[in-house]
Structures are given as C-alpha cells and as structure tokens.
Design a protein around this motif. Structure first.
Motif, short mmCIF file in Angstrom:
data_model
loop_
_atom_site.label_atom_id
_atom_site.label_comp_id
_atom_site.label_asym_id
_atom_site.label_seq_id
_atom_site.Cartn_x
_atom_site.Cartn_y
_atom_site.Cartn_z
N ASN A 76 8.66 -1.65 7.14
CA ASN A 76 8.99 -2.67 6.13
C ASN A 76 10.13 -3.55 6.61
N GLN A 123 -4.64 3.00 -7.05
CA GLN A 123 -5.15 2.43 -5.82
C GLN A 123 -6.53 1.82 -6.01
N VAL A 132 12.49 7.09 -1.29
CA VAL A 132 11.31 6.39 -1.79
C VAL A 132 11.71 5.29 -2.77
N ARG A 186 -1.83 7.98 -9.02
CA ARG A 186 -1.69 6.96 -7.97
C ARG A 186 -3.04 6.64 -7.35
N THR A 226 0.84 -1.20 0.00
CA THR A 226 0.00 0.00 0.00
C THR A 226 0.88 1.25 0.00
N LEU A 227 0.27 2.35 -0.34
CA LEU A 227 1.02 3.61 -0.35
C LEU A 227 0.88 4.28 1.01
N PHE A 228 1.98 4.78 1.48
CA PHE A 228 1.99 5.43 2.79
C PHE A 228 1.29 6.79 2.69
N ASN A 255 13.39 2.38 -0.92
CA ASN A 255 12.42 1.56 -0.19
C ASN A 255 11.56 0.76 -1.15
N ASN A 256 11.10 1.41 -2.21
CA ASN A 256 10.20 0.72 -3.13
C ASN A 256 10.92 -0.38 -3.89
N MET A 273 5.64 6.20 -0.95
CA MET A 273 6.35 5.15 -0.23
C MET A 273 5.50 3.90 -0.15
N LEU A 274 6.06 2.78 -0.56
CA LEU A 274 5.30 1.53 -0.47
C LEU A 274 5.50 0.90 0.91
N THR A 275 4.43 0.42 1.47
CA THR A 275 4.57 -0.32 2.72
C THR A 275 4.02 -1.73 2.52
N LEU A 295 -1.37 11.54 -0.21
CA LEU A 295 -1.00 10.23 -0.74
C LEU A 295 0.45 10.25 -1.18
N GLY A 296 1.29 9.54 -0.47
CA GLY A 296 2.71 9.54 -0.78
C GLY A 296 3.08 8.50 -1.81
N LEU A 300 -10.29 12.20 -0.25
CA LEU A 300 -9.50 11.00 -0.49
C LEU A 300 -9.63 10.05 0.70
#
Lengths: 401, 790
Positions: B751, B647, B710, B643, A7-9, B713-714, A48-50, A45-46, B611
């Motif tokens: 993570n 989602q 980012v 994005r 999910t997106l952080f 991490n991704n 970064m994936l978590t 909505l960032g 949102l």
C-alpha cells in the motif's frame, strides 16, 4: 490512479502440531503476522485492505472513480494552478472535476488532490483527459495534459422471451409472461441486488421468482445469491393488463410496450453497478378480425360421452359489423355434435357473443379440440381455429372411480 | 487482465505522443487557457454531441448490447491509430514502449521541466496496472510466474553441483564392496546417517554422558558425507578412529548388557516421543563439529572397518535396509530377517513402553487396504522375506539443491550500492548450528530460504539428498519431520512448484514404508504413520496453490473420512486404528479431543480451498462446520463469513453475520471482541461506499488499541479514498516507523509503495528508504515484490 474498491489480503496458512519438529514455531509465526485474523489464524481471508494493483475492468453501469493528484516535484512555488479532468467518450465529453476554481499556489512537495466519480453510460473507449495549467515564479504560463485511455465493457447479457397466456379461463385478461435470462459476462462473481421489471402504464407486474412456503418467501435461486462468471439466471414475470386497458375493447393489438428491466448488482466490497434495458416490446398475438376464446371447458371427460364447452367470439375489427357462419369439422378424435354451418347472427365491432357447443371424443388420452371454422359471409373470408384447448379423455370406468 | 495492460499501454503510447505534440502547441500558443477543444486524437466524429443524449444512451442498453464492443472504437483518423495497433500486440511491446518512454523522458527533461514532470508522473500512473504483484486476487498466475523464475534460477546451480555430487556417489559404490566381506557393516553405516537429526535437543547433560555411552562400544559417530557439507565445515580435523558407527542406541541395545535396562524408547528418534527426550538418543548430544570432522576425515574409509564384536549382525545382511542394498533394481526387503536375532517382539518391555499413549494417539492413521495387507504380511512373515514392489516404496531425494539467496540483498546491491549491501546481515545456512536448533533459529528469524537449505543438508545426511530420488531410503520419524519442515517452508515461501516436485515422491503418503509397522525391529510394537498429520494437511493443500483445487478437495475429503473413522472407532470403545486395545477413559477423552481438532483442521482447509475456488456457498457451509469443531473461534469465523459476503457484494447478508457476531461477543467482553465488532462495522460501511464512516470506526479501534496494524492500515486506505493522500501516507509511515518489526508486512508495504507512486515521480527514493528498513528487520524470506522496485 483508478480507485476500484480495495481487496482483502489473503494469507497462506501453514500450521503444525506441538509434537512436530518446529513445535509451535509455525503457529507463532502466523500469530505474529499482522495480516492474519487473531484467534483464527488458519482463516485464509484476512482483514487487511490492499489497494488496487491494476486498472482492472470497468463495466457499463459501474462508477468510474479515480484519484487525481497534482504534485509539485520542483523546488519552486507555482501559482494559479488549474486542474481539469474531462472524460471523452465516443459521443461526448464530460467534465468530471469537482471544482473549476484555480488554486492560488502550490508549494514544493505539496499536492492538489481530487477524487472524481462518474457513472459509466457508454460502451467502448473512454479517455480521461487531465489538464493542468499553472504559472511559474517567473510568470511564465505553463500547461500540460495527460491522457488515460480505458475500455468500458459489457457486464451482462440479457435475453428475453414472451409467453402469451390466453387460455386463462377464469378471466378474460390477457396475461403475458416474461422470461428474462441474465448472464454475468464479467470475470468476477456478481451479487444481484435487484432485478425488477418496471412495467409500462398498461400493465401491472407480478414477480415469480420466489416460492412462498408457510409464511416466508424463498428465492427460487436458493442460497446462491450471486452469479459466478458466465452463469445465467432466469427470471420470470407475469404481466397483467390493468383493468382499464383490459376492458377497453378487450384487445391489445400489435406492438405493445411491456416495460423495462432494472438490474442492480454489486461486486467486490459493494462496488455497485446498475443498468436498465430499453423498453421491452412485445408483439401482441395477432387475433385477426375475429377472435375465438374459450370460456369454459372440462379438464377430464369420458370416452365417447358428449361434453359442453363455451366459446366466446369477439369481433376485433375496428368498425365492421360481421355476419358469421359456424362450421364444425370432425377430426380423428373429436366429433362435434349439432349442426354445422349455422348462422351466428350479426356481430358488431368490439362486441362478442357466447356460444355453447357439444362434442365428444372417440380416442383416449389428451385430445386437442380443433376444427372450428368461422366464415365472414360479407368478405367470404374463413377463419380457422385449431388447437383451441385440450381435454383429457378417459374411459368411463376410470372417471367414476 | 491482459486487455487492461494493453489498454493502459495504449493510453501511454498515445499520451506520449500527445505530450510531444503538446510541447509544440505550447510553444506556439502563448496564452494557455483551457479550450473546450476535443482531443486531437480523434477525427471529426469526436465532436461532442451535447448532453441531451446522455439519458437515452444509458437506457438503450439492449441496443448497446448488440453493438460490437472494443473494436468499434471510432477513433480513426488520428495518426495515433498506428500506435494503437502496435500497442495491442501484447506485453512484449510494453517493454519497448517503456524504453521509448524513458528515452523521451531524457530528451524532454532538458526541453522543459514541466514536461519532465508530466512524463514522470505519467509513467508512474501507468505502472500501476503493470505491477500485478502476487498479492492480489489473481494470485495464481503471478505466483506461478514467480516460482518459474525461481526454478530457472536454480537450474544452473544444480548443474554446478554435479561435480560435488560425485563424492557421495563414490561412497555408495565403496559401501557395497565393504559390505560383502563383513556384512555387519551395512547396518551401522546406514544407521549412522540420521545422526544430525537428533541434535534437536542439545542438552548439556547429554553432552556429558555421551562419551560414557560410547566408550563400551568404542564407536564414534560417523556420517555419510553430504555434498553440501564438505565445502562449508572448516573445523579442524580431529583424529578419530575410523570405525563404523552404528546407531548408538542400537549398539547400546545389542552390544552391552549394561544397557539392557535402558528405556526401549532409546530405539526411537528422539523428539516425537516427548516423554523420553533427553535420554532417548545419545547422538543428540554429539556436537556437530565433531561429527563434521569425522566426516571430513573421509566417510569412505570409515565404512571399511567392521566391528567384529557384534555377532548378532551376521545373520542379517539386509538389516541395513534399502540404502545399502547392492542393486537398486531389486525390490528391497523389509527388516524381516532381523527378527531372527531380535527377540524384541517378545520383549514385553519394549512393546509396552514404546507403544506409549501419546505415540499411538498421534501417529494413528488408517492405511489403505493394499498397504495394510503389506504391513500385515511384514508383521506375520517373520522369518521369510516380504517382497514389495519398488513402486510401493517411498524413495525421496532432494529435487533441487539450493534455493539460497537473499533477494533483499540483491536489491540493495542494485539500488543502494555495495557498501550498503554489505551491512545486511542475516543468518544463513552455515552460520547456525547444523541441527534442529539451528533450523528453529532460522525459521523464527524468518530466514526460511536458509532453513529450507538446512533441511536439505540434514536430509542429505539421512541419505535422502540431491539425486537420491528413486534410491531406496530408510525412513525415520526425523527424516519425515525434516521433509515436512522443508516442504512447509517452501509453501510459506510461495515456491509451490518446488514443493510439488519434492512432494510427488511421497505419493499419496500411504506407502507401507511410511508406517512404523514396516520396521518392526527398529520400532518394535509401534504402530501408525510416520508422516506427521500436518504434513498430510500440507500435502492436501498444495495442489490448490498450483491451480488444481479439485485435487486438494479430493485429498482433504479422504483425510476427512479417515479422521471421522478414527473418531468413530474411539466412540465405539476401540483404539484409534480399530483394534481392541484398552484405553483409559482419560486417554480416550484426550484422543477424541485431538482427533476432533484434527478433523476441524481438515474442514478448515476445505473451507479455505472452497473459498479459493470462489465457491462461496459451499465455503460458507464449510466454515459453519469449522465452528462446530472450534467453537472458541466462532466470532472470528462469523466475521470471516461476513467478509466473504462483502466480497461477493451481498451487503445485507454480511450485515446479518456481523450482527450475529455482535450477539456472540455480547456475552464475552474484552478488548478483542470489542475490536472485532468495530472492525465489522467499519467493513460494513466500506461495503456501503461510506469511506468516511469506515475511517471513523477504524480510528475508533486505534483509540482502544493503538498498535492494531489492521486498523492502522485500513484507516490509511480509507483516507486515500477520501482524497487525503498525504494524511494517508503519514498514517502508514508513522505506523511502520513505530514498530518496524511488526509492520513491515508485505500488504502494508505494498500500500505504501502504491501511494508513493501516486504521490510523486520521486517515489524511487522513498521506496529505497523502505528497502533499507526492510534490510535491517527482515530475513531472507521477505517478499521483495511488494516494494515494487522492479
């Protein structure tokens, strides 16, 4: 670990203005935060994936993915490691391991990794069985298993309804309209990628879910491409019997297979699911042995003025030739002109005859054409035809103007 | 989610037992091979039926739909059934089971090492579902939980404070008495309260000038003691003359003719009028210890002495404002009587200077009809008293006294021992200057809990401390700014309920005493709202974090209307508030710009709120509107919209937006836009389930900008989905080690700990290592839940 999509952080933006007490402090803090979008820190909505934090829900038609990691926590090398992942459902047991070959050895602090995928095809309890066997340094054979149980839930509620359109006067075809209600009964929004009707061999299908306006077609659902939890959408399809089936006797009787709905949806970050309904079946409207359908009828007629209609009478019985008598009964508003009780002559199986009739209405408004009776003289059986069609009756003045 | 939990738990309970049985099996059977046996869980029904049925099963969807779900599990005859049932009971059960599991672990560990291994990693696996920390999509539930805990913690603390609180109460009691004999004292004592506020600008030159300023009056800064101050300040007691100290600026203004030519802005608290920073408030320079010491001397006594040199004050016993009024129940009168002695309103000097362009532009706000009427009557009824219903006044006070506490340190005590914990050094409330400077220091060092506490202390000095709620208050620009900072930090700390508790007291931020017009004598000629715009935003955003986004939307909409109205006024050649004031073209332009950006900020909040409500269609629309106000953020916003569609699962539309971004950024080159394009492409591949391509693009970004958190991490997340746990861990660990200051972010750590748990049963050690790293770099606002040390 089950691998649902990451999910997106999201962060909580707190801003202030230059003249406020903290000056640009808050804004600077947000700039320094790696999870914000650079240049647009107020955007919640960032990027970064978590990783998924819990097992989550799994629904029929989705793909179950899981990470299987066998880690050597000991300080000894083990040999001949065999990892096996099976999925036990209420009806069967499936092997999900990618490879069945044994790994020669596993050093301390090393691991064997596998990612398994399985499209879930059953509702109810599933148990993932992970079995590991290996040989220790002393040559002892070891074996252990672990079980992970999860429930597969139903994602959609589908209801269907058929409408028979036999009053289509321009052609003889027997069109069928299918209305399908699809409800999202999951807890997350669902993007409907495809909802299509795969017709059976007898039918061709036209989807009626777009509105064509000057050159481009627009979805009847507007910009809302997704279904919120518990939202329902209605899809409409028009089915026409293919020429060869329509011609053949012009009759489709009893239970016919219409086709099946194919539904593809996507959720978070493209997590995909797909389902098909079973064959949708429709009971063709029972026409009995003799079918009467209208060929021509005016839509608007003058009050108390005769008008003509053309009927088509078909012998639907399999092998019986019929001898029919036509009776015409007046109703409150509709008055038939001509002789009631006349012989129509012999009608062979699967053949039809055209009949021109004249009638007039004594009441204004939308009037129903009713009151035709056909009697099979051989079987002494009478078929009643009411509400064959409707006409709009207006006073003569209106019509002329 | 509860379902899942119980399911997972079921799995655990059954597997625990099965493990036990397995040992037995294991010991009896010597040759261990993989049998095609079915699990001994189920009865005979469990025999697999061959694979032919697969396709049919999947197609017979409708048939399946009619089946009962969940309950119709056919696993029946096994002894596990009983366990299943208990498992279903609920979360409480889980704890018991965990303990059981632990017990099992202990005993089994001796039995067989291999068994140990299985059990350990199993619990690790099971723990993941349990650890629904608040990072996730379902923020709200878990967040609430957190703040509830927080509240519970505070409960006892508050009780402890009751005894301490008696002191200030005494002060209050003694004050009125003193007031009766010499009415003039009331003013000074209340005015003196905001003293520490001004220390925000502790400029050296001020310090030097300060004594001079004070000399003519013979006044010493004096402060009403706050409960939290007394215990901490240990500065030696200075022998100060115990006199009541009026606001020095005021005293200057009234007392000494020499000072008449001081800027009128001296009336105001300093920092909002940036033009007059250094001169503005002499108190700014008074060093804190000094204030404290005079405080420690006993605030009570100080009230007793009056100053006879100020005859002006005699005429207005109410001038001190609500805090000193005798009966709280009586509706306090605004400063109307002060008018008698104060020729200020006629003073063109003051009016002209004070109503500076910047002030007017920034403070402009349109009060509601009702409030406006009150303000007008305050302005017009100069010689009589305007009575205002108590309900229409803002009387805030701290609702909880102390949220101090360093979760990191607590965890260190628990896991690393006392010695390690001692090493943890963070700034706390007492270790910084008790001023705005100290406050800023705490904020920027991420010690937000301490900062909240410091705000509380400073507010206590303002007479708006703990238990002061519902008592008449005297608002200044600074007190409201302090409230804003305190509340903003509470929100930043995710302590939404605490923030809500204190925010409630401000009503809808539209009460007459929150406008400058309400204090014509303190702020002559100044108009507009004391409430900073950012505080309004905060106020509007807060309910959405407490599960009431609709309320947020309502508040944002009314803000939007006012912003739009102000812009309209400006365009029609009027002043912001619709009055006929002459504004130069330049200033008008600046004002339009400011208010456009504020309107944009409101739209931003609205979009974020939508949102959060998952009303994606409206959210996307709102973000499009934001682009109009912040055109420079267009690429970022378009990417964000993309994005959003990702989602939802609408990959095609997402792709369309990402293409738009590429078109927009095509014109500008530069690193940032290049990264943005690559990032979007990576996300698109993610949406298409192509993790290896996504990984390729994330890596590409790292080639351009190796420090991109980012992308780092991704890329690591992608590696995990590709089955490369070790590589993924290496990447994340490398990143954290490379620049711990920036990368010890909760999402990254989350993570990392998740992967540690997946990797091995020894995850605890590694998590503790992370804790040590955190202890060195992070302040007390660090959210320890992401370490999953629970």
């Amino acid at each position: 670990m089950r691998l649902t999509k990451p999910t997106l952080f999201t962060n909580i933006p707190v801003t202030c203005e230059e003249r406020d007490l903290p000056g640009n402090l808050f804004n600077q803090l947000m700039k320094d935060d790696p999870s914000t979008v650079k240049g647009a820190e107020t955007l919640m909505l960032g990027e970064m994936l978590t990783l998924p934090q819990n097992f989550g829900n799994i629904f029929l038609g989705e793909t179950f993915s899981s990470y299987i990691s066998v880690h050597n926590d000991s300080n000894q090398v083990v040999k001949d490691i065999l990892v096996k992942a099976d999925l036990q459902t209420s009806s069967q047991r499936l092997n999900l391991s990618a490879s069945s070959a044994a790994v020669a050895e596993l050093k301390p602090d090393c691991c064997i990794d596998d990612v398994i995928h399985h499209e879930v095809k059953e509702i109810g309890t599933h148990i993932l069985v992970c079995a590991v066997s290996y040989t220790t340094q002393t040559g002892e054979k070891m074996y252990f298993r672990k079980f992970f149980k999860f429930q597969v839930l139903k994602p959609l509620d589908v209801k269907t309804k058929f409408y028979n359109a036999e009053s289509d006067l321009s052609s003889v075809t027997d069109e069928v309209f299918l209305e399908a209600q699809i409800q999202n009964i999951t807890t997350s929004p669902m993007f409907m990628e495809k909802v299509s009707l795969e017709p059976s061999m007898m039918y061709s299908v036209a989807e009626l879910n777009t509105v064509d306006t000057v050159g481009k077609s627009e979805s009847t659902f507007g910009a809302r491409t997704y279904l919120q939890p518990m939202d329902t959408r209605q899809y409409l399809y028009c089915l026409k019997p293919k020429q060869e089936f329509a011609e053949k006797a012009g009759v489709i009787k009893g239970v016919t297979v219409i086709g099946k709905l194919d539904i593809v949806w996507k959720t978070n970050l493209g997590e995909r699911g797909r389902l098909q309904t079973s064959q949708l079946q429709r009971m063709a409207p029972g026409y009995g042995d003799v079918r009467l359908s209208l060929e021509t009828i005016p839509d608007t007629v003058n009050l108390e003025e005769p008008f003509d209609i053309t009927c088509k009478i078909t012998n639907c019985s399999s092998e019986r030739t019929m001898d029919l008598v036509l009776e015409m009964c007046n109703t409150n508003s509709i008055h038939w002109c001509g002789v009631s009780g006349r012989q129509l002559g012999k009608l062979h199986p699967s053949s039809s005859l055209h009949l021109a009739l004249t009638l007039l209405s004594s009441v204004q408004g939308l009037q129903s054409v009713s009151g035709l009776r056909l009697t099979d003289t051989f079987l002494k059986r009478t078929y009643e035809y009411d509400d064959i069609a409707q006409v709009c009756v207006v006073s003569s003045g209106v019509k002329q103007s | 989610m509860q379902n899942n939990e119980s399911n997972a738990k079921d799995a655990k309970s059954t597997s625990d037992e099965d493990d036990n049985r397995d040992i037995v099996q294991q010991k009896t059977q010597e040759e261990i091979l993989f049998h095609e046996e079915t699990i001994d869980l189920g009865g005979d029904e469990f025999e697999s039926e061959g694979n032919e049925t697969v396709s049919e099963d999947s197609n017979n969807f409708v048939d399946k739909l009619n089946e009962q779900m969940m309950e119709s599990v056919i696993i029946s005859d096994s002894p596990n059934n009983s366990e299943d049932d208990t498992g279903e009971l609920g979360c409480l059960q889980e704890i018991v089971e965990q303990m059981e599991a632990k017990d099992n672990k202990k005993t089994e560990a001796e039995v067989d090492k291999e068994e140990f291994l299985s059990n350990e990693s199993e619990t690790e696996h099971e723990e993941t579902p349990k650890d629904i920390s608040e990072i996730g999509t379902d923020d709200q539930a878990s967040l609430k939980e957190e703040s509830i805990q927080e509240a519970v913690k505070e409960e006892p603390k508050m009780e402890n404070n009751i005894s301490v609180d008696k002191k200030p109460n005494n002060i209050d009691e003694s004050k009125p008495e003193d007031q009766i004999s010499p009415p003039s004292t009331s003013k000074p004592s209340s005015e003196a309260e905001p003293i520490p506020v001004c220390t925000i600008f502790s400029q050296a030159n001020n310090v030097s000038t300060q004594p001079q300023l004070f000399l003519p009056d013979g006044f010493e800064p004096q402060m009403v003691k706050s409960p939290s101050f007394g215990s901490i300040i240990e500065t030696p007691v200075k022998s100060n003359p115990q006199v009541v100290q009026p606001s020095p600026s005021l005293s200057k203004f009234f007392g000494d003719t020499v000072n008449t030519n001081t800027l009128a802005s001296d009336f105001f608290d300093s920092f909002t009028t940036s033009n007059f920073i250094s001169v503005s408030n002499p108190n700014a320079s008074s060093s804190v210890p000094e204030q404290m010491s005079s405080l420690a001397n006993g605030g009570d006594g100080s009230c007793a002495s009056s100053n006879p040199t100020f005859p002006v004050r005699n005429g207005r016993p109410e001038a001190g404002g609500p805090p000193s009024s005798l009966e709280v129940t009586q509706s306090p009168k605004p400063f109307s009587q002060i008018q008698a002695v104060f020729a200020g309103s006629d003073d063109p000097f003051a009016t002209a200077l004070n109503m500076s362009e910047l002030d007017r532009r920034n403070d402009a706000w349109l009060p509601s009809e009702e409030t406006r009427n009150v303000l007008i009557s305050v302005a017009t009824q100069q010689y009589s008293t305007v009575f205002i219903d108590k309900e229409n006044l803002t009387m805030p006070g701290l609702k909880f006294d102390n949220i101090q506490g360093d979760a990191v340190k607590e965890l260190m005590l628990r896991f690393l021992g006392e010695q390690a914990a001692v090493k943890r050094q963070v700034l706390n409330t007492s270790s910084v200057e008790q001023s705005f400077v100290g406050l800023k220091q705490l904020i920027s060092s991420k010690n937000w809990r301490a900062a909240v506490d410091l705000c509380g202390r400073l507010l206590t000095a303002h007479g708006q401390g703990y238990k002061k709620s519902g008592q008449p208050a005297n608002h200044t620009t600074d007190s409201l700014q302090l409230w804003f900072v305190r509340l903003a930090l509470l929100v930043k700390l995710n302590l939404f309920q605490n923030a809500e508790m204190e925010f409630e007291q401000f009503g809808n931020l539209d009460q007459p005493d929150l406008y400058y017009e309400y204090y014509p004598h303190v702020y002559p000629g100044r108009k507009g709202s004391m409430v900073p715009f950012s505080m309004r935003i905060l106020h509007a955003e807060l309910p959405q974090y407490l599960g009431n986004p609709q309320e947020s939307l309502d508040r944002l909409h009314s803000m939007k209307i006012i912003c739009a109205k102000i812009l309209e006024n400006l365009e029609q050649g009027l002043a912001e508030d619709g009055s006929m004031t002459n504004i130069t073209q330049e200033n008008r332009q600046a004002s339009v710009q400011l208010w456009r950006s504020r309107l944009g900020r409101v739209m931003y909040s609205m979009a974020n709120c939508l949102l959060m409500m998952k009303d994606y269609v409206l959210a996307v629309d709102a973000y499009h509107t934001v682009i109009k106000y912040y055109p420079q953020q267009e690429p970022q916003l378009l990417s964000g919209i993309g994005r959003i569609f990702l989602q939802i699962g609408d990959i095609k539309t997402a792709e369309k937006y990402f293409q738009d971004v590429e078109k927009v950024t095509h014109k500008l080159d530069g690193l940032q836009s290049q990264i943005m394009v690559l990032m979007n492409r990576a996300f698109l591949h993610l949406g298409q389930n192509n993790f290896s391509e996504a990984h390729r693009f994330f890596t590409e970004i790292l080639r351009i900008d190796s420090s991109n958190a980012v992308a780092n991490n991704n890329a690591a997340v992608c590696l995990l989905y590709l089955g490369k746990l070790k590589d993924s861990l290496r990447q994340l660990e490398g990143m954290v080690q490379q620049d711990p200051k920036h990368y010890l972010h909760e999402s990254v750590l989350f993570n990392l700990t998740t992967m540690y748990e997946l990797e091995s049963s020894r995850s605890m050690q590694k998590k503790q290592a992370l804790l040590e790293a955190v202890a060195i770099k992070e302040g007390d606002s660090f959210n320890t839940q992401c370490l999953k040390l629970g």
